[in-house]
Design a protein around this motif. Structure first.
Motif, PDB file in Angstrom:
ATOM      1  N   LEU A 146       1.410   3.403   2.200  1.00  0.00           N
ATOM      2  CA  LEU A 146       2.150   2.610   2.222  1.00  0.00           C
ATOM      3  C   LEU A 146       3.432   3.767   2.158  1.00  0.00           C
ATOM      4  O   LEU A 146       4.081   2.880   3.182  1.00  0.00           O
ATOM      5  CB  LEU A 146       2.532   2.011   0.856  1.00  0.00           C
ATOM      6  N   SER A 147       3.757   4.456   1.959  1.00  0.00           N
ATOM      7  CA  SER A 147       4.929   4.923   1.801  1.00  0.00           C
ATOM      8  C   SER A 147       5.562   6.410   2.851  1.00  0.00           C
ATOM      9  O   SER A 147       5.660   7.326   2.333  1.00  0.00           O
ATOM     10  CB  SER A 147       5.929   5.624   0.314  1.00  0.00           C
ATOM     11  N   LYS A 148       3.470   6.263   3.489  1.00  0.00           N
ATOM     12  CA  LYS A 148       3.464   7.956   4.227  1.00  0.00           C
ATOM     13  C   LYS A 148       4.281   8.936   3.106  1.00  0.00           C
ATOM     14  O   LYS A 148       4.654  10.125   3.900  1.00  0.00           O
ATOM     15  CB  LYS A 148       4.472   7.934   5.415  1.00  0.00           C
ATOM     16  N   ALA A 149       3.306   9.257   1.865  1.00  0.00           N
ATOM     17  CA  ALA A 149       3.933   9.840   0.976  1.00  0.00           C
ATOM     18  C   ALA A 149       2.701  10.729   0.527  1.00  0.00           C
ATOM     19  O   ALA A 149       1.978   9.851  -0.411  1.00  0.00           O
ATOM     20  CB  ALA A 149       4.888   9.997   0.208  1.00  0.00           C
ATOM     21  N   ASN A 171       8.539  11.361   8.326  1.00  0.00           N
ATOM     22  CA  ASN A 171       9.117  11.557   9.913  1.00  0.00           C
ATOM     23  C   ASN A 171       9.651  12.850   8.991  1.00  0.00           C
ATOM     24  O   ASN A 171      10.204  14.023   9.186  1.00  0.00           O
ATOM     25  CB  ASN A 171      10.403  11.031   8.359  1.00  0.00           C
ATOM     26  N   GLU A 199       7.471  16.146  -2.859  1.00  0.00           N
ATOM     27  CA  GLU A 199       6.932  15.142  -1.973  1.00  0.00           C
ATOM     28  C   GLU A 199       7.316  15.756  -0.390  1.00  0.00           C
ATOM     29  O   GLU A 199       7.884  15.725  -0.441  1.00  0.00           O
ATOM     30  CB  GLU A 199       7.539  14.006  -2.402  1.00  0.00           C
ATOM     31  N   SER A 219       6.847  13.352   2.576  1.00  0.00           N
ATOM     32  CA  SER A 219       7.048  12.552   3.506  1.00  0.00           C
ATOM     33  C   SER A 219       6.244  12.506   5.296  1.00  0.00           C
ATOM     34  O   SER A 219       7.351  13.057   5.778  1.00  0.00           O
ATOM     35  CB  SER A 219       8.265  11.543   3.229  1.00  0.00           C
ATOM     36  N   ASN A 266      -0.203   7.697  -1.140  1.00  0.00           N
ATOM     37  CA  ASN A 266       0.655   7.008  -1.665  1.00  0.00           C
ATOM     38  C   ASN A 266       0.505   6.196   0.161  1.00  0.00           C
ATOM     39  O   ASN A 266       1.210   6.643   1.184  1.00  0.00           O
ATOM     40  CB  ASN A 266       1.939   6.070  -1.676  1.00  0.00           C
ATOM     41  N   SER A 279      -1.180  -1.912  -3.601  1.00  0.00           N
ATOM     42  CA  SER A 279      -0.801  -1.243  -4.341  1.00  0.00           C
ATOM     43  C   SER A 279      -2.057   0.061  -4.090  1.00  0.00           C
ATOM     44  O   SER A 279      -2.145   1.324  -4.680  1.00  0.00           O
ATOM     45  CB  SER A 279       0.062  -0.989  -5.530  1.00  0.00           C
TER      46      SER A 279
END
Length: 690
Positions: free
Chosen positions: A50-53, A80, A75, A77, A48, A22
């Motif tokens: 992994l979540s591309k955020a 997207n 936040e 992201s 992060n 993580s």
């Protein structure tokens, strides 16, 4: 907003990371993200992969060319291109709209979605008007907004509620209901208009406007506009199925069209029609339109080049003045062809040609064809400071008539030579101790036209024009070729100007002129008296910039005798700034009219403006039009209140009206279109409420 590429620039004062299943990264000491024209900043951020955020915290700021957002947490992201702000304030759109939202989301395609939002274009510290909504979507790419559960408040009071509302951002066009217009008049009663705008395509649109007149009924108006590479125009129609006051159906139709074919060719169509002669008096709304007597209907095809112009048309008129008898109505032209040419020749000569073929048609009186050809030859000599142009023309007119009286000829003709010499000087001098020059421009036109008997020729479209500076230097004293006036005269005029050399601005111009006749006139038009005067009236015109913000225009025509003034027009305008203008004018025509006109737009106090017009007939001793109003302008809204009384019919009937217009800056206006009345009635008035 965010493009498909995931490449962004990231800057931070301090960077910490943890690895493993993580992984996380922590940034502090100021964080800046850049992508194309987008910029985000915050005190700290958490990344992060992994979540591309990215989660940004503390004084979060976002900017792109159309949006500015501030919040405490956001936040991002970046996979997207989605950004969500909690507790955000924002600035958006060309109208400087601003607001706040509990939740604000930005998507990749340029949409802003806001929950529990407030929106206004008022500056910070002022919320005189405010839109509240459960949710708002602002599409900055399309320039369109939509609101659910919308409530409009003005000064804290709800004035409008709608479960759904959509409106454009900035100058973007969008289909939908426009702001209603509300007003009242004495004869038609209370009035409300509900215009519905249709944005059909970038070059096509339409407006459909139901109009409720409490004393007359419901009228429906429609207008369609179009613009293509070669064509432009509009079609408009109004229909009132049953006027309750006179129990008839009433309508108006108008078409204006133009086609540019290229190579100098053009087509124009102009069609106008009303159902009855009192349409404009009852439903037109202005003194100028209620005084219209003829409506033009024409289809024309014309060609223009540097040396040649050709016009072909068919033309008709609808006469809407009951006083005009059948034998006074204008003729139809079915068809008319005009040719005008001018060509250079050897040895400095120029050859010109004016030609016409037209068929005059009417239900009563003499009708028929008129053919006219007028070749001319001139020698224009131009040198620095002077010009000299001798010319000769031969005017030939032929008639082929119908509906003549018994024993009258049906084929008539006339040939008339016209000789002239036109000459003038252009003198210039520098004025002492100033950056100004003065010009003196004398001009002399000598014209000789011998007498030709024309009493038996019909009069289709020829009139005696008003005497003015243009007519002073025309060779034929009649406008039209049914009569060529015999003459032997000199026309003399002198113009002087004062120009500012640095700006090129004309500070003053003055002209005076007169015609002197060397022989009596014998040709006349209809029942016109034979002219035996040795001179025409004097005619003068003065335009002067008295001071920096004061303009004065004066025109005067006078002759000899006890009542020597024939015509006078004078206007004084004082305009020290865009929101200050004062106009005083006077008009006089001998045995016709004498009017005084006062109009103004002037601040009374901070934010308050007094507007008005008073147009009075000194000859009839009655008011033609008067309106008075107040304007109030704050930082983000304005108010106009106008009361009007005006002569609305040719038989002397008056109408009164009252208008109230609320302007919400950057959004819309509510009420009557009072700004249109003020722009039309006050010269130099600007309706812009900034």
């Amino acid at each position: 907003m965010i493009l498909d590429s995931e490449v962004i620039q990231l800057e931070a004062g301090r960077f910490e990371s943890t690895l493993g299943d993580s992984p996380l990264a922590f940034m502090s000491g100021g964080v800046i993200l850049r992508h194309d024209k987008q910029l985000m900043g915050a005190d700290s951020a958490q990344y992060n992969p992994l979540s591309k955020a990215l989660i940004l915290e503390g004084d979060v700021r976002y900017e792109d060319p159309g949006t500015q957002i501030n919040s405490d947490i956001a936040e991002f992201s970046y996979g997207n291109g989605h950004i969500q702000f909690d507790g955000a304030t924002f600035l958006v759109g060309a109208s400087n709209g601003r607001g706040s939202a509990d939740v604000l989301e930005i998507s990749r395609n340029g949409r802003l979605e806001l929950g529990d939002v407030e929106y206004t274009t008022c500056p910070f510290g002022s919320e005189d008007w405010l839109i509240q909504g459960k949710s708002i979507v602002l599409d900055t790419k399309k320039g369109i907004s939509s609101v659910k559960g919308m409530k409009l408040k003005f000064k804290g009071l709800p004035i409008l509620y709608s479960p759904y509302l959509s409106f454009p951002l900035g100058n973007t066009r969008k289909s939908g209901l426009l702001t209603p217009e509300i007003g009242s008049s004495g004869r038609s009663g209370n009035e409300i208009r509900l215009p519905w705008y249709l944005n059909i395509a970038p070059n096509f649109d339409a407006t459909i406007t139901p109009r409720l007149l409490s004393n007359r009924g419901v009228q429906v108006a429609a207008e369609f506009r179009y613009l293509t590479k070669k064509n432009k125009g509009f079609i408009a129609a109004d229909y009132l199925p049953d006027d309750n006051l006179i129990n008839i159906a009433r309508h108006q139709f108008k078409l204006e069209h133009q086609t540019l074919f290229g190579n100098g060719w053009r087509n124009q169509i102009n069609l106008n029609e009303v159902s009855d002669n009192q349409y404009y008096e009852d439903l037109g709304g202005s003194l100028s339109i209620s005084s219209v007597t003829h409506l033009n209907r024409s289809i024309r095809l014309d060609y223009y080049s540097p040396n040649l112009s050709i016009l072909g048309q068919i033309q008709d008129y609808q006469t809407i003045d009951d006083v005009i008898s059948e034998n006074q109505k204008p003729y139809r032209r079915l068809p008319q062809i005009l040719i005008n040419g001018n060509w250079s020749m050897p040895l400095g000569f120029r050859f010109g040609f004016d030609g016409e073929a037209v068929n005059f048609d009417r239900d009563i009186g003499v009708t028929g064809w008129r053919f006219n050809a007028s070749p001319k030859l001139e020698v224009p000599i131009k040198r620095p400071g002077w010009f000299f142009t001798p010319a000769i023309a031969l005017d030939h007119t032929f008639y082929q008539l119908k509906n003549t009286l018994p024993n009258e000829q049906t084929s008539l003709s006339r040939i008339t030579p016209i000789t002239s010499v036109d000459t003038g000087l252009f003198l210039e001098r520098s004025m002492k101790n100033s950056k100004r020059i003065q010009t003196i421009e004398p001009r002399l036109l000598y014209t000789y036209i011998p007498h030709r008997d024309q009493d038996n020729l019909p009069i289709f479209d020829t009139i005696i024009p008003d005497f003015n500076l243009v007519q002073l230097f025309r060779k034929n004293r009649y406008l039209g070729v049914d009569r060529i006036g015999d003459t032997n005269h000199f026309s003399v005029g002198v113009t002087t100007r004062i120009l500012n050399l640095s700006s090129g601005r004309e500070l003053m111009s003055a002209t005076i002129g007169q015609t002197r006749y060397l022989s009596d006139h014998t040709v006349k038009l209809g029942s016109q008296n034979i002219l035996t005067d040795k001179t025409s009236d004097y005619i003068a015109q003065l335009r002067i910039l008295l001071f920096k913000n004061v303009n004065f225009d004066f025109g005067h025509q006078w002759g000899s005798g006890n009542e020597n003034t024939t015509k006078t027009e004078a206007r004084l305008q004082y305009k020290p700034s865009n929101n200050k203008v004062l106009n005083i004018s006077y008009r006089f025509r001998k045995n016709s009219l004498e009017q005084a006109d006062l109009s103004w737009s002037w601040p009374l106090a901070n934010r308050w403006n007094f507007v008005g017009r008073y147009n009075f007939s000194l000859r009839d001793k009655e008011v033609l039009e008067q309106f008075f109003g107040l304007e109030y302008e704050s930082c983000c809204w304005g108010l106009r209140l106008v009361s009007r009384r005006h002569l609305s019919t040719r038989n002397g009937a008056y109408d009164s009206s009252f208008g109230l217009q609320l302007v919400l800056k950057g959004m819309t206006s509510v009420g009557t279109a009072a700004d249109k009345l003020l722009e039309r009635g006050i010269l130099g008035y600007s309706a812009d409420i900034r």
